[in-house]
Design a protein around this motif. Structure first.
Motif, mmCIF file in Angstrom:
data_model
loop_
_atom_site.group_PDB
_atom_site.id
_atom_site.type_symbol
_atom_site.label_atom_id
_atom_site.label_comp_id
_atom_site.label_asym_id
_atom_site.label_seq_id
_atom_site.Cartn_x
_atom_site.Cartn_y
_atom_site.Cartn_z
ATOM 1 N N ILE A 49 -22.922 -15.230 -18.313
ATOM 2 C CA ILE A 49 -22.421 -14.990 -19.670
ATOM 3 C C ILE A 49 -21.393 -13.867 -19.601
ATOM 4 O O ILE A 49 -21.603 -12.861 -18.913
ATOM 5 C CB ILE A 49 -23.559 -14.588 -20.619
ATOM 6 C CG1 ILE A 49 -24.510 -15.758 -20.825
ATOM 7 C CG2 ILE A 49 -23.002 -14.139 -21.958
ATOM 8 C CD1 ILE A 49 -25.641 -15.442 -21.774
ATOM 9 N N VAL A 50 -20.284 -14.009 -20.327
ATOM 10 C CA VAL A 50 -19.249 -12.978 -20.383
ATOM 11 C C VAL A 50 -19.326 -12.259 -21.729
ATOM 12 O O VAL A 50 -19.261 -12.891 -22.791
ATOM 13 C CB VAL A 50 -17.848 -13.583 -20.187
ATOM 14 C CG1 VAL A 50 -16.775 -12.502 -20.335
ATOM 15 C CG2 VAL A 50 -17.743 -14.244 -18.818
ATOM 16 N N TRP A 51 -19.482 -10.940 -21.654
ATOM 17 C CA TRP A 51 -19.462 -10.071 -22.831
ATOM 18 C C TRP A 51 -18.105 -9.354 -22.831
ATOM 19 O O TRP A 51 -17.734 -8.742 -21.822
ATOM 20 C CB TRP A 51 -20.575 -9.044 -22.774
ATOM 21 C CG TRP A 51 -21.949 -9.593 -22.529
ATOM 22 C CD1 TRP A 51 -22.474 -9.982 -21.335
ATOM 23 C CD2 TRP A 51 -22.973 -9.802 -23.496
ATOM 24 N NE1 TRP A 51 -23.751 -10.425 -21.482
ATOM 25 C CE2 TRP A 51 -24.090 -10.317 -22.806
ATOM 26 C CE3 TRP A 51 -23.061 -9.592 -24.864
ATOM 27 C CZ2 TRP A 51 -25.280 -10.632 -23.446
ATOM 28 C CZ3 TRP A 51 -24.248 -9.898 -25.517
ATOM 29 C CH2 TRP A 51 -25.334 -10.415 -24.807
ATOM 30 N N THR A 52 -17.385 -9.391 -23.944
ATOM 31 C CA THR A 52 -16.055 -8.788 -23.993
ATOM 32 C C THR A 52 -16.032 -7.622 -24.975
ATOM 33 O O THR A 52 -16.367 -7.773 -26.154
ATOM 34 C CB THR A 52 -14.993 -9.821 -24.406
ATOM 35 O OG1 THR A 52 -14.987 -10.890 -23.452
ATOM 36 C CG2 THR A 52 -13.611 -9.187 -24.455
ATOM 37 N N VAL A 53 -15.634 -6.460 -24.467
ATOM 38 C CA VAL A 53 -15.453 -5.266 -25.298
ATOM 39 C C VAL A 53 -13.963 -5.098 -25.561
ATOM 40 O O VAL A 53 -13.166 -5.069 -24.621
ATOM 41 C CB VAL A 53 -15.999 -4.005 -24.602
ATOM 42 C CG1 VAL A 53 -15.755 -2.769 -25.461
ATOM 43 C CG2 VAL A 53 -17.477 -4.157 -24.291
ATOM 44 N N ASN A 54 -13.602 -5.017 -26.828
ATOM 45 C CA ASN A 54 -12.219 -4.738 -27.192
ATOM 46 C C ASN A 54 -12.160 -3.331 -27.769
ATOM 47 O O ASN A 54 -12.748 -3.052 -28.813
ATOM 48 C CB ASN A 54 -11.698 -5.749 -28.211
ATOM 49 C CG ASN A 54 -10.231 -5.540 -28.511
ATOM 50 O OD1 ASN A 54 -9.380 -5.689 -27.645
ATOM 51 N ND2 ASN A 54 -9.928 -5.188 -29.759
ATOM 52 N N ALA A 55 -11.451 -2.436 -27.078
ATOM 53 C CA ALA A 55 -11.433 -1.023 -27.442
ATOM 54 C C ALA A 55 -10.026 -0.579 -27.806
ATOM 55 O O ALA A 55 -9.196 -0.338 -26.912
ATOM 56 C CB ALA A 55 -11.965 -0.180 -26.283
ATOM 57 N N PRO A 56 -9.719 -0.459 -29.110
ATOM 58 C CA PRO A 56 -8.419 0.086 -29.496
ATOM 59 C C PRO A 56 -8.250 1.507 -28.974
ATOM 60 O O PRO A 56 -9.203 2.290 -28.932
ATOM 61 C CB PRO A 56 -8.478 0.059 -31.025
ATOM 62 C CG PRO A 56 -9.535 -0.942 -31.360
ATOM 63 C CD PRO A 56 -10.540 -0.844 -30.260
ATOM 64 N N ILE A 57 -7.050 1.836 -28.573
ATOM 65 C CA ILE A 57 -6.766 3.173 -28.043
ATOM 66 C C ILE A 57 -6.353 4.081 -29.201
ATOM 67 O O ILE A 57 -5.352 3.822 -29.868
ATOM 68 C CB ILE A 57 -5.652 3.119 -26.984
ATOM 69 C CG1 ILE A 57 -6.073 2.194 -25.842
ATOM 70 C CG2 ILE A 57 -5.333 4.511 -26.463
ATOM 71 C CD1 ILE A 57 -4.963 1.902 -24.863
ATOM 72 N N PRO A 58 -7.112 5.152 -29.475
ATOM 73 C CA PRO A 58 -6.775 6.006 -30.615
ATOM 74 C C PRO A 58 -5.526 6.840 -30.327
ATOM 75 O O PRO A 58 -5.335 7.318 -29.205
ATOM 76 C CB PRO A 58 -8.007 6.901 -30.756
ATOM 77 C CG PRO A 58 -8.590 6.956 -29.378
ATOM 78 C CD PRO A 58 -8.326 5.598 -28.771
ATOM 79 N N PRO A 59 -4.656 7.026 -31.322
ATOM 80 C CA PRO A 59 -3.510 7.906 -31.133
ATOM 81 C C PRO A 59 -3.948 9.363 -31.058
ATOM 82 O O PRO A 59 -4.997 9.726 -31.605
ATOM 83 C CB PRO A 59 -2.651 7.641 -32.376
ATOM 84 C CG PRO A 59 -3.626 7.152 -33.401
ATOM 85 C CD PRO A 59 -4.681 6.395 -32.653
ATOM 86 N N LEU A 60 -3.162 10.177 -30.393
ATOM 87 C CA LEU A 60 -3.475 11.588 -30.208
ATOM 88 C C LEU A 60 -2.511 12.461 -31.004
ATOM 89 O O LEU A 60 -1.470 11.996 -31.479
ATOM 90 C CB LEU A 60 -3.386 11.961 -28.723
ATOM 91 C CG LEU A 60 -4.229 11.147 -27.748
ATOM 92 C CD1 LEU A 60 -3.979 11.632 -26.328
ATOM 93 C CD2 LEU A 60 -5.712 11.252 -28.090
ATOM 94 N N SER A 61 -2.877 13.714 -31.137
ATOM 95 C CA SER A 61 -1.954 14.678 -31.731
ATOM 96 C C SER A 61 -0.766 14.877 -30.798
ATOM 97 O O SER A 61 -0.873 14.673 -29.580
ATOM 98 C CB SER A 61 -2.663 16.012 -31.968
ATOM 99 O OG SER A 61 -3.722 15.869 -32.894
ATOM 100 N N ALA A 62 0.349 15.291 -31.370
ATOM 101 C CA ALA A 62 1.543 15.535 -30.565
ATOM 102 C C ALA A 62 1.246 16.561 -29.481
ATOM 103 O O ALA A 62 0.628 17.593 -29.730
ATOM 104 C CB ALA A 62 2.676 16.028 -31.459
#
Length: 468
Positions: free
Chosen positions: A212-225
């Motif tokens: 079985i394949v489990w897929t994690v989709n993780a958006p990359i959070p933006p950082l402060s300048a």
């Protein structure tokens, strides 16, 4: 937020040694000048207060040490963050705490930066800690006049992905010809407001041991300048009924290289290397496709899986998908007596006349065979239909004209399988000859004659016996 090193250098320069001497020599007669230019000679008292206001958002322009009271500006501050901990440490020079009531203290502060004050000739004391309240404020009173290093030491429960960088602040703080003895600072944090998700695919085969394949989709959070990605990981603690096979990690759809870009350890943690971290800037999302096998059903046949994505120490948890499995038992019986029958052979299909998924299975001496686990479905699925095909009847029994029987499987442990009872009719034996014909007629005649002879003998005896 106050830009500590720039502000202090500007303040120290404006105070200049010559100006300090001149202001000091003017004495009371120069009170008007003293009100215009703050000087160590007109600092009042010995302690002050630092008030930290913690809000979410991008850092803006440097503060000026005053409290923001304009309602329009207050609404732009962003969400107040409670529970954020700060440590405030007094800075020393050559082992002596910097004294801002003296001109030498300002000279020592002029070239100080948050990075330089932790090394000789500077040093910092143990300091005090304080956490922001429900309004996002933390007040630290009774600070001896001096230079302080302020460090954010804990985000609390807040998903802070870009903590405020350490900064310097003086107490008191020069402000437009006077001194601020209560200094207000407004450090802002960039929050990690991403929502990672997790999904599970159908198994490659609907039986135990399948992948079985489990897929994690993780958006990359933006950082402060000016901030960087210092850490990034995906942690997937597997249920004991799952066994790890492997993982494929992608960045915006491009496959990353194991070991070079990330390493896999523990149960199961994917940690980005420095090379992998360098690739995150400007990207959208990381996906991790984790392959496992299903080894057992446990008590309920419902196997959940959750992942945690951590960026710069800020952890975000995914939803919890489930894969569901259930057992099946088939019992073969005699249609007339309901006795169990050994030796029947079956196969399992995903649909009538569909694709075989398991088998062959042969009923044992108790007339039964068990399948420990069949896939029921994912997430909200409650049951799944399979078709059992009898391919060989027990010896002496007839294979049904329609060998297919539907079996409905539900998610549950092996102790309570869905049980399917299938009956067979016993075969009819060859025709035997009927009892009858000439031989039987002779037996009847002879039998009748013998019976009549016996009756006659009895009558004769009775007659003779009656004569005198």
């Amino acid at each position: 937020m106050i830009n500590g090193s720039q502000r202090l250098r500007r303040s120290a320069a404006s105070l200049g040694i010559a100006a300090l001497i001149a202001i000091a020599s003017l004495g009371a007669g120069s009170a008007a000048l003293a009100d215009v230019t703050p000087s160590p000679s007109n600092i009042q008292g010995s302690t002050g207060t630092l008030v930290i206001h913690k809000h979410a958002g991008d850092p803006g322009a440097p503060g000026d040490g005053t409290q923001i009271t304009d309602p329009a500006k207050i609404t732009t501050l962003g969400q107040a963050l409670s529970g954020v901990q700060f440590t405030v440490q007094r800075v020393s020079y050559a082992g002596t705490p910097i004294d801002l009531t003296s001109s030498s203290g300002w000279d020592q502060s002029q070239n100080a930066t948050p990075a330089s004050v932790v090394a000789a000739p500077y040093s910092v004391g143990a300091g005090v800690t304080a956490s922001t309240d429900s309004g996002g404020q933390a007040a630290i009173p009774d600070l001896p006049f001096g230079l302080y290093l302020v460090t954010e030491t804990s985000p609390g429960v807040n998903p802070i992905v870009s903590p405020v960088q350490p900064f310097l602040v003086s107490v008191p703080y020069p402000d437009e010809g006077t001194w601020l003895y209560t200094v207000h600072v407004y450090p802002k944090n960039k929050l990690n407001d991403t929502t990672p998700t997790k999904s599970v695919a159908a198994p490659d085969a609907p039986v135990l041991g399948s992948r079985i394949v489990w897929t994690v989709n993780a958006p990359i959070p933006p950082l402060s300048a000016g901030d960087t990605y210092r850490s990034f990981s995906v942690t997937d603690t597997l249920d004991p009924r799952l066994s790890y096979v492997g993982v494929v990690v992608k960045l915006d759809g491009a496959t990353l290289t194991p070991v070079a870009d990330y390493i896999v350890s523990g149960a199961t943690t994917i940690t980005f290397t420095s090379a992998g971290l360098a690739k995150l800037a400007g990207k959208t999302a990381v996906s991790a496709e984790l392959t496992t096998t299903v080894s057992s059903l446990g008590a309920d046949g419902i196997i959940p899986n959750t992942a945690v994505v951590t960026t710069n120490g800020s952890a975000r948890t995914t939803n919890t998908p489930q894969t569901k499995w259930g057992p099946l038992a088939v019992v073969k019986r005699d249609a007339a007596t309901q006795n169990t029958l050994a030796g029947a052979v079956f196969e399992i299909y995903d649909a009538k006349n569909g694709t075989k998924v398991a088998g062959p299975f042969t009923t044992d001496s108790g007339g039964r065979f068990d399948i420990d686990g069949l896939w029921v479905g994912n997430d909200a699925a409650a049951s799944k239909d399979y078709w059992v095909k009898e391919t060989r009847a027990p010896a002496g029994y007839v294979l049904p004209a329609d060998p297919w029987t539907k079996a409905t499987v539900v998610a549950q442990g092996t102790a309570s399988p869905a049980t399917l009872s299938i009956s067979n009719t016993q075969q009819i034996g060859p025709n035997l000859p009927l009892t009858g014909g000439a031989g039987s007629i002779l037996f009847v005649v002879l039998g009748s004659a013998l019976a009549l002879a016996g009756v006659g003998a009895i009558v004769v005896r009775r007659v003779l016996a009656s004569r005198p």
